[in-house]
Design an enzyme around this catalytic site. Structure first.
Site, PDB file in Angstrom:
ATOM      1  N   HIS A 145       0.820  -1.213   0.000  1.00  0.00           N
ATOM      2  CA  HIS A 145       0.000   0.000   0.000  1.00  0.00           C
ATOM      3  C   HIS A 145       0.856   1.265   0.000  1.00  0.00           C
ATOM      4  CE1 HIS A 145      -3.241   2.647   1.900  1.00  0.00           C
ATOM      5  NE2 HIS A 145      -3.840   2.132   0.851  1.00  0.00           N
ATOM      6  N   LYS A 147       3.268   4.371  -1.270  1.00  0.00           N
ATOM      7  CA  LYS A 147       3.360   5.272  -2.422  1.00  0.00           C
ATOM      8  C   LYS A 147       4.668   6.031  -2.292  1.00  0.00           C
ATOM      9  CE  LYS A 147      -1.242   4.863  -1.450  1.00  0.00           C
ATOM     10  NZ  LYS A 147      -1.804   4.472  -0.139  1.00  0.00           N
ATOM     11  N   ASP A 152      16.305  10.906  -8.966  1.00  0.00           N
ATOM     12  CA  ASP A 152      17.755  11.132  -8.946  1.00  0.00           C
ATOM     13  C   ASP A 152      18.354  10.928  -7.552  1.00  0.00           C
ATOM     14  OD1 ASP A 152      17.847  11.624 -11.643  1.00  0.00           O
ATOM     15  OD2 ASP A 152      17.700  13.798 -11.441  1.00  0.00           O
ATOM     16  N   HIS A 317      -9.183  11.486   2.513  1.00  0.00           N
ATOM     17  CA  HIS A 317      -8.385  10.270   2.359  1.00  0.00           C
ATOM     18  C   HIS A 317      -7.031  10.363   3.066  1.00  0.00           C
ATOM     19  CE1 HIS A 317      -6.088   7.211  -0.166  1.00  0.00           C
ATOM     20  NE2 HIS A 317      -7.185   6.540   0.124  1.00  0.00           N
ATOM     21  N   LYS A 319      -3.960  10.381   5.825  1.00  0.00           N
ATOM     22  CA  LYS A 319      -3.526   9.490   6.904  1.00  0.00           C
ATOM     23  C   LYS A 319      -2.589  10.301   7.795  1.00  0.00           C
ATOM     24  CE  LYS A 319      -3.859   6.810   2.915  1.00  0.00           C
ATOM     25  NZ  LYS A 319      -5.261   6.518   2.943  1.00  0.00           N
ATOM     26  N   ASP A 324       0.091  16.022  20.635  1.00  0.00           N
ATOM     27  CA  ASP A 324       0.425  17.319  21.218  1.00  0.00           C
ATOM     28  C   ASP A 324       0.984  18.217  20.105  1.00  0.00           C
ATOM     29  OD1 ASP A 324      -0.437  16.337  23.687  1.00  0.00           O
ATOM     30  OD2 ASP A 324       1.556  15.552  24.168  1.00  0.00           O
TER      31      ASP A 324
END
Length: 399
Positions: A145, A147, A152, A317, A319, A324
């Site tokens: 999952h 990404k 370079d 969507h 995450k 704090d």
């Protein structure tokens, strides 16, 4: 009568096979899972919350690549922006730039002719996490999952966006798409490069980790951060530990709120010790039953004193978790059991107060575009709602 018994027997055998396959596959998975610990790094970072802005920047950096482009996405669609992305990679490969593209076997929508056109142009392509014997069912559930983009060896990207028109605000049902994605330069790029090459090795058994050309000398940035890769284990402990460290406030943003018992217990304990707990989830759903699966957790948290917001301006969507003003966690992992116990994920812990302040500003903006929920929003109003919630609870591990 005999036909009925035959159907029952076939179903029973299939169910038994699935259970055995899953239990043995899980055992093998845990035995082979690697625990990689990256050190603290200092990098310069930028956060994107809108798809068009991210893709403009990402495509611009890809066009400027001179040596190698390494990309891993869970999903690449077969649509306008995906075609633009594929064309760009082929163009760079024809220029002589090394291009490696890794996509999840389940998540990707790339057609065979598209993949062949990539290979014909010189792009090195591979699927990650193909289902395999002897545990076909279990291995079909374990997805990569992550990404990751590394250009370079010194520019990196990580976050929640995939490649597709819906992520670029072109889906009428889900637009605008709200997500958080990081761009990174500085010494942290070395860990993104290493993680990509580990996944490339896992996918096609080609080990490039010793190739020094992929690891240029990098200077320090200004933001302290640490990458945390997980392989269907360790994420639950990481999240529980972060929650236990909260003293004043805890903000969680996620499209799917399906915590494990351990994580849920830590959330309730945080509220009991006086921590302000805020949870931001989407009002719209992009997958069946995921909303209903969250209700059994959101109801008691609301009763305990948590604030729950449902994002109304498109689909949420992201995450993210802030603890704090000290720690911010942004990455690819959802706040659900699938990310904790099945998926290969990669998160970034950030310890810079000014960057955390920027993230909190974005979260505040998103809450202003949300509905503050009450218990009545998650009540069962009819038998169908009750059925969906029961069904969601039964299969919550796989949602």
């Amino acid at each position: 009568m005999e036909i009925g018994w035959m159907i029952f027997l076939i179903i029973a055998v299939i169910v038994l096979w699935v259970i055995i396959d899953f239990l043995l596959g899980r055992k093998q998975h845990l035995a082979k899972a690697k625990k990689i610990v990256f050190p603290d790094r200092y990098s310069d970072m930028q956060i994107f919350a809108k798809g068009p802005e991210l893709f403009d920047d990402l495509f611009s950096e890809i066009k400027k690549a001179r040596q190698h482009i390494h990309i891993l996405f869970y999903i690449i669609k077969d649509d306008k922006i995906s075609h633009e992305f594929v064309s760009l990679l082929k163009e760079k490969a024809r220029e002589g730039v090394e291009v490696r593209l890794l996509v999840d076997w389940v998540g990707s929508s790339l057609k065979r002719k598209t993949i062949q056109s990539l290979k014909d142009a010189g792009v090195k392509f591979a699927y990650t996490h193909k289902p395999k014997f002897p545990f076909l069912f279990y291995s079909s559930q374990v997805r990569n999952h992550r990404k990751i983009t590394v250009i370079d060896g010194h520019i990196g990207y990580l976050g929640g966006f995939n490649i597709g028109d819906e992520y670029n605000d072109k889906n009428p049902k889900l637009s605008p798409w709200r997500d958080y994605h990081l761009k990174l330069t500085g010494e942290g790029a070395v860990d993104l490069q290493e993680e990509f090459l580990r996944d490339w090795h896992c996918a096609n058994k080609v080990n490039l980790l010793q190739n020094k050309a992929y690891f240029p000398e990098l200077s320090k940035g200004t933001i302290r951060q640490q990458f945390v890769p997980t392989e269907g284990e360790a994420l639950e402990d990481l999240i529980a530990t972060l929650i236990s460290e909260a003293k004043q406030s805890l903000i969680i943003g996620t499209p799917y709120f399906i915590p494990s018992k351990k994580v849920f217990d830590h959330l309730q304990a945080a509220i009991r010790r006086g921590v302000s707990v805020t949870i931001l989830v989407p009002y719209k759903s992009d997958h069946i039953l995921v909303k209903e699966a969250s209700y059994r957790y959101l109801r008691p948290l609301l009763k305990d004193g948590a604030d729950v917001y449902q994002y109304m301006k498109g689909f949420y969507h992201a995450k993210v978790m802030t603890i704090d003003d000290n720690i911010c966690d942004i990455g690819t992992a959802n706040f659900d059991k699938r990310s904790m116990f099945l998926n290969y994920e990669l998160n970034c812990l950030i310890y810079d107060p000014s960057f955390i302040k920027e993230v909190k500003h974005i979260l505040t903006e998103d809450m202003l575009n949300s509905h503050k929920a009450s218990l009545s929003d998650f009540s069962r109003v009819n038998w169908f709602s009750s059925f969906k919630e029961t069904a969601a609870r039964t299969i919550s591990f796989f949602l």
